[in-house]
Every structure is written in C-alpha cells, then in structure tokens.
Scaffold this active site. Structure first.
Site, PDB file in Angstrom:
ATOM      1  N   CYS A 182      22.845 -42.015  84.649  1.00 58.66           N
ATOM      2  CA  CYS A 182      24.263 -43.372  84.107  1.00 58.66           C
ATOM      3  C   CYS A 182      23.888 -44.417  83.264  1.00 58.66           C
ATOM      4  O   CYS A 182      22.378 -45.292  83.351  1.00 58.66           O
ATOM      5  CB  CYS A 182      25.228 -43.609  84.926  1.00 58.66           C
ATOM      6  SG  CYS A 182      24.445 -44.259  86.547  1.00 58.66           S
ATOM      7  N   ALA A 204      21.811 -47.192  85.313  1.00 64.50           N
ATOM      8  CA  ALA A 204      20.678 -46.689  86.240  1.00 64.50           C
ATOM      9  C   ALA A 204      19.600 -47.135  84.875  1.00 64.50           C
ATOM     10  O   ALA A 204      18.828 -47.296  84.981  1.00 64.50           O
ATOM     11  CB  ALA A 204      20.292 -45.351  86.578  1.00 64.50           C
ATOM     12  N   ARG A 262      11.888 -46.831  92.725  1.00 71.52           N
ATOM     13  CA  ARG A 262      10.715 -46.857  91.033  1.00 71.52           C
ATOM     14  C   ARG A 262      10.074 -47.529  91.400  1.00 71.52           C
ATOM     15  O   ARG A 262       8.721 -46.821  90.748  1.00 71.52           O
ATOM     16  CB  ARG A 262      11.798 -47.345  90.115  1.00 71.52           C
ATOM     17  CG  ARG A 262      11.359 -46.948  88.657  1.00 71.52           C
ATOM     18  CD  ARG A 262      12.820 -46.745  88.144  1.00 71.52           C
ATOM     19  NE  ARG A 262      12.178 -46.487  86.534  1.00 71.52           N
ATOM     20  CZ  ARG A 262      11.624 -47.953  85.329  1.00 71.52           C
ATOM     21  NH1 ARG A 262      12.300 -48.883  86.385  1.00 71.52           N
ATOM     22  NH2 ARG A 262      11.447 -48.120  84.773  1.00 71.52           N
ATOM     23  N   HIS A 291      19.914 -48.938  78.687  1.00 68.49           N
ATOM     24  CA  HIS A 291      19.120 -49.118  77.980  1.00 68.49           C
ATOM     25  C   HIS A 291      19.360 -50.444  77.028  1.00 68.49           C
ATOM     26  O   HIS A 291      19.071 -51.180  77.082  1.00 68.49           O
ATOM     27  CB  HIS A 291      17.784 -48.657  77.992  1.00 68.49           C
ATOM     28  CG  HIS A 291      16.660 -47.535  78.657  1.00 68.49           C
ATOM     29  ND1 HIS A 291      17.247 -46.141  78.166  1.00 68.49           N
ATOM     30  CD2 HIS A 291      16.587 -47.641  79.406  1.00 68.49           C
ATOM     31  CE1 HIS A 291      16.289 -45.357  79.248  1.00 68.49           C
ATOM     32  NE2 HIS A 291      16.596 -46.410  80.173  1.00 68.49           N
TER      33      HIS A 291
END
Lengths: 482, 75
Positions: free
Chosen positions: A62, A65, A96, A195
C-alpha cells in the site's frame, strides 16, 4: 526443457486465463504479454498500474508501505512515526534489512518502531493532540534525532486529522524538521503512489532547506539515488564510484541521513538506481537546480562496466580513466567468479517476479552467469518501466504485470524454470513444489548483490540454491496421496 | 489541461513527460522554437498532438508547463 516459442507462450497465457469468468479474463489478459523486442512502447502490449482485480490474490503493498517502508524508513537519523494503529509499523519493522552504521536508539533509529498506537478514542476525538505529545516525548527521549517524519496510516485520512498543522507547530517548537507525509494506505493502487507521495514530501519539506547556504563543492560531486542498502548494496556501489574519483555526497535513502538529503541539490549529477521510486525527485531537482540525472545498473560485471562508463561520460578524463581503472582492477576477481560458477549454472532458466527495478536490472547478472531469464514481471510498475524492460528481455519470453498467485503458479508449472526469484509470500509455495527459489526483495537474508563484491555473493547464492540436492527429494504436500 | 515536463533527452531531442499517465515520449516537432517565441503545437512520436501556450522566450529546460491535448487516444 527447451524454450517456448511465441505461439506456445501465447497459448500458455490463453490456457491460464481459461479458468476466469469472462470479465476477469478480459481484464487479466491485458496484464499478460509475450515479449516482442520490436515494440517500442509497452502500452501496446501490456497494461500496468491499474487496480488489482477484487477476488484474486496479488502481491502488492500500500501507499504507506511505499513511503514509510521504502523511501523514508531507511533514513537513519530521523524518527519515522507510524501515525495510526500499531500494526502497520510493527509488522513492517526492520524486515527490509536496509543496513546502516550507527547506534540504534541513540543516534540512529532504523530498526525501531515508533507509533502513535491509535485507540478508539483517538479515532472518535481525533489524534492531533496525541501526535503533538508524541513528538514532545520523542524530543525528550531521543534528543539526537535530526528530524521526524509523520507517516500517515489509513485512519488519519479518514478522520481528517490536520497533521500538517501539528507538524509545523512542533517543528518550530523543537527546532527540527517535522515532515507530515500523507501516505494513507488507501491511496492509489499499490505502493507506487506511496513512493510518489514520499518524493513530493521530500520536495516540499527537505530539498530546499539549505538553499543559499555555502557548500564546499568539487566538480565530482554525485548522489546515489534509489539505493536502499539492502544487505549493504549501497556500500558495495559507493566504493566503486569513489574509486573512480567521484565524491558521493548523499545516499538515498539506504544508510542515508537528513543532512545528506538536504545537501543533494549541491551535487553535479544524480545517479538513479531505482527509477520507479525516485525518478520524481530526480526530475524535480533537474528542473529546479539544473542537476542532470542518469539511470545506472550495478548488477553483474557487464552492466557495471557499462554503467561506470556511462557515468564517467558526464565528467572529464580523470574520471573516465578512473572508470577504466576500476573495471580493470576487479577484472580478475569477477572473471574468477564467472569461471567458477558459470559451468554450474550455464543454461539454467529463471523466472522473476519482484518490484521496483529488479525485474529488469538483474537480467544482466544472470546472463553473465550463462543463465536466461524466461519470464519477468513487476508488482507495481508503470508503463515507463515496461518500456525499459522490453529491450532487456529475450523475444517470446513471458511478461506478467501484477500477477496473481494462480497465474504465477501455473506459469511456473508449465515453463518449468530452474529458479524462481520472487518475494516471501511466494517462497514457500514454490519450495514445497520442489522449485529452487530465491527471495529477491531482500536477497534471502544474504547480500549485497550490487557491485563487483555483490556479484560474487549473487553467483554463490544462485549456485547454492539451484544445485542444492534437496529439491529432488521434495514432493508438495498437496500432491501426495492421502 | 495537464502539467507536463519537457526536458532535453540523452540524444539531444526534446522529451515530453506526463507523470499522471506515465507518458514519456519523444517530441517530433515544436511549432515555435525561436529565441523570442517558444511553444505552440507539439507533435509526439506516438502521434499525439499537444498545445502549449507559447512563451516569449526560450526557457531553460527542463520546464513544467500546462498543456492541452489536441489529438490523441484517450486510453
């Protein structure tokens, strides 16, 4: 098994689509394609960046994220508040593996989870007061934090909290940047919009902070943009750039700091690794500060040499010589890697399904090892990514966008690759099926894979996965007789 | 009307970029490309035609401008 012809691949796609109802079939057909290198524009053969079809399992994230997990999270000396209920931050914490140098909890905060832990009353009465209090507490407990970002989770947008007002006030009070990021998870169709939102927040709240301030610059200043230092990737990239004579001013955002980001507008050239997540800010810097940007690829010696020369072409002869020197210096090393692993991996076929840049960037590294990528696809790419992918992939190979669990399994059953590279959600299905699998989002707890040092690790990992004797012994539990 | 960014590509030609549509396309021709007048009709490589209100001077590229589509598919 031999490579599929164009007709076979087309019929494979048709066959896989057969189980869907008509409407779903029509929709999914647009996302699956047979690669044709003669096509210049991907939109003629594949549709991307559309909402996933309800009822099928896809593998997307999403907007939260994309912003907190990808772009902002790795900035190590800032505290990133997961503003909203506790789960979003806690379940994505430290997964990550963006490595960093520093003392966690003192001057760096990458592995920690900060959340406003929304309760019912915060939803009913609003969470602004809680956020203000939280920022105050952070300032008391972690005085070495250089700034704070507020990463909105879904409820913030739904209840209409004014995080911008709180952030401005708090920023003035503590004398540090407090950045509100409107990355509520319901925005957009995938993490890709996250992003973009994160890039826009950097543009509005960070990039201009040091405009007009003096900076000791050199003609060789560059910034690494879109390298998240997964398993140390940015470090193994950075040394190559420094060895050829460049000065790396900033790393975005793996092992990066707030001041590095603020200083980025002072560089001479932006080097973009992950185009998908960071092209927005690069374009902004090109327009506002006149800084050109180029894409590069540090997977595998062929692409590294190509990229080093491409980067050097933007500078004078000392850097051009530097690039040749670096390529020469590592030549013996990578040739030894190829000599050792190529015989063991020659002719093996790979299917990829990842996000960001990897579905096209790692193709060169596999080819250096004599392997062939026979299918690739992105979770959240846009058309410009597929434009760049078509040229990298062989003719008549499979392309799948936002693939569903069912389609991916069927493709693997029919194409029978020697290796599947995808994420954690796909890993155990394929391993149980006896298909060698590498988790290519965070390198399966290995890495780095970037640069010449990374290539050696990449080759070793692929070899130990593919040539592991365990696969033949596995039979999927659902295929066994009861 | 849409915000588009026009920049100089690696090969020296102009590139048209429309973020919302992921449209990154070579500009084949520009109606006015003189020092004192810049803009007008843009013809893209894929056949689309866009119109940019002409500017009184050649801008420093890249530049974000408002553009209107005259001819092109609606997908």
């Amino acid at each position: 098994m031999t490579t599929l012809t164009r007709e076979e691949t087309e019929s494979l796609i048709r066959e896989v689509l057969e189980v869907y109802p008509d409407k779903a079939k029509k929709d999914r057909a647009k996302h699956l394609a047979v690669n044709d290198q003669s096509i210049e524009q991907s939109k003629k053969c594949i549709t991307s960046n559309r909402k996933s079809l309800p009822g099928v399992m896809t593998i997307r994230g999403c907007a939260y994220a994309g912003s907190k997990g990808v772009v902002w999270g790795p900035i190590k000396d800032m505290i990133h508040i997961s503003h909203g209920p506790v789960g979003c931050g806690q379940y994505s914490r430290a997964g990550r593996r963006n490595y960093y140098v520093g003392v966690t909890g003192v001057n760096t905060f990458g592995d920690m989870n900060f959340t406003s832990d929304f309760q019912e009353k915060d939803i009913v009465f609003g969470g602004d007061k809680k956020l203000a209090k939280l920022i105050e507490e952070i300032e008391t407990l972690f005085p070495l934090a250089k700034g704070i970002s507020v990463q909105s989770e879904c409820p913030i947008g739904l209840i209409g909290d004014d995080i911008e007002a709180v952030s401005k006030k708090a920023s003035a009070a503590i004398g540090k940047p407090v950045v509100p990021v409107r990355c509520e998870g319901f925005r957009g169709v995938s993490q890709s919009l996250g992003h973009h939102i994160a890039n826009d927040a950097i543009r509005d709240w960070v990039i201009g902070n040091r405009d007009g301030q003096p900076f000791e610059s050199t003609p060789y200043d560059v910034a690494i943009i879109g390298d998240y230092n997964i398993g140390g990737d940015a470090w193994s990239s950075r040394i190559l750039l420094e060895e050829m004579g460049l000065r790396v001013v900033a790393q975005w955002s793996g092992d990066g700091t707030l001041s590095e980001m603020e200083l980025t507008p002072k560089v001479k050239l932006n080097l973009v690794h992950c185009y998908r997540s960071m092209n927005y800010i690069s374009r902004h810097m090109e327009e506002k500060y006149n800084i050109p940007w180029i894409e590069y690829n540090f997977f595998g010696p062929t692409k590294i040499a190509e990229s080093l020369r491409k980067i050097a072409a933007h500078f004078d002869d000392t850097i051009k010589e530097g690039a040749e020197r670096v390529i020469e210096k590592y030549k013996a090393e990578y040739e030894a890697v190829i000599a050792k692993y190529r015989p063991r991996l020659e002719g093996k076929r790979v299917m990829l399904y990842v996000g960001g840049l990897r579905p096209r960037h790692v193709i060169g590294a596999y080819e250096d090892l004599g392997m062939e990528v026979v299918g690739t696809g992105y979770e959240f790419a846009h058309n410009d990514d597929y434009d760049r992918t078509i040229k990298e992939m062989g003719n008549a190979t499979l392309l799948y966008d936002d693939v569903t669990g069912f389609e991916f399994e069927e493709f693997v059953k029919r194409v029978k690759p020697d290796l599947v590279g995808s994420g954690i959600k796909e890993k155990y299905i394929f391993q149980k099926m006896g298909v060698p699998f590498r988790q290519m989002h965070s390198w399966d707890y290995s890495g780095p894979y970037h640069g010449y040092d990374g290539f050696a690790i990449f080759a070793r990992d692929m070899d130990m996965t593919i040539n592991n004797p365990c696969w033949a012994a596995l039979k999927a539990p659902w295929a066994k007789a009861a | 009307m849409a915000n588009v960014m026009i920049r100089r590509g690696a090969d020296g030609g102009l590139v048209f970029y429309l973020a919302k549509k992921d449209l990154e396309e070579q500009i084949e021709s520009l109606e006015f490309d003189q020092p004192d007048r810049w803009g007008g009709e843009l013809k893209l490589h894929d056949g689309q035609v866009w119109h940019v209100e002409p500017l009184n001077e050649a801008p420093r590229l890249p530049i974000t401008v408002r553009a209107r589509r005259l001819v092109g598919s609606d997908d």
